[in-house]
Design an enzyme around this catalytic site. Sequence first.
Site, PDB file in Angstrom:
ATOM      1  CB  SER A 145      22.330  27.952 -20.312  1.00 28.44           C
ATOM      2  OG  SER A 145      22.764  26.846 -19.548  1.00 28.44           O
ATOM      3  CE1 TYR A 158      19.677  29.161 -15.383  1.00 34.35           C
ATOM      4  CE2 TYR A 158      20.397  27.224 -16.611  1.00 34.35           C
ATOM      5  CZ  TYR A 158      20.620  28.516 -16.170  1.00 34.35           C
ATOM      6  OH  TYR A 158      21.783  29.165 -16.509  1.00 34.35           O
TER       7      TYR A 158
END
Length: 253
Positions: A145, A158
């Site tokens: 990410s 996350y």
Amino acid sequence: MTDLSAFSLEGKRIAVTGANTGIGQGIAVAIARAGGAVVGIGRSSMDETQRLVEAQGVAFEAEKVDISDTKAAVKLLQEIMAKRPLDGLVNNAGIIRRADAINFTEEDWDEVMNVNLKSLFFLSQAYGKACIEAGRRGRMVNIASLLSFQGGIRVPSYTASKHGVLGLTRLLANEWAAKGVNVNAIAPGYIETNNTEALRNDPARSKAILERIPAGRWGVPDDIGDAAVFLLAPASNYMHGAVIPVDGGWLAR
């Protein structure tokens, strides 16, 4: 002239976790367009993905498991590989929880880390071990990410998990490159998926995000799928431990 066979997955069998929707579905369909058969692994229905993959004239196998249950997920992967070897594994399954750091719960921390990092490692371990013991070449693509590089806001577990994904990608590449297993990662930017629905529905946040993206648009799952095909295909033979941002230029700003 470019040898297009270097980008072909014809005759290959690739497993994709979280293939039911979003980025996972985009990757599965891109693999199919390149000629590869797909094994979808996840807890939700993959009927739509199956239709899209089979429309490309290749096979799709749907295998149900809750990725957060690490032992069950690994057992299923081993059973899949026992039937027929896998030429590649895409660790795509991921979840997100949003809350201010001062209010973030242990439950939300554990749920995200179990799916995004713990199961990813042990699925990778099972896949790499099978390839190395059989003397087979293997390809693994982890979905990292932008938050593998940045802190983000209100997504502590996350962010931690995606930093971990990048670290594991590099570690596994160091250990397995000489053993015939390519391990690389893709770092998606802001993509139109369920995970970003809350951001896209917030006019102020969506506007701020779009203003920073040089490409001027949110990404779509196909953008990630095509990058995954490259990392699964012979064209990337000498790539190990790399992370490819597919972010519309976000990190260049």
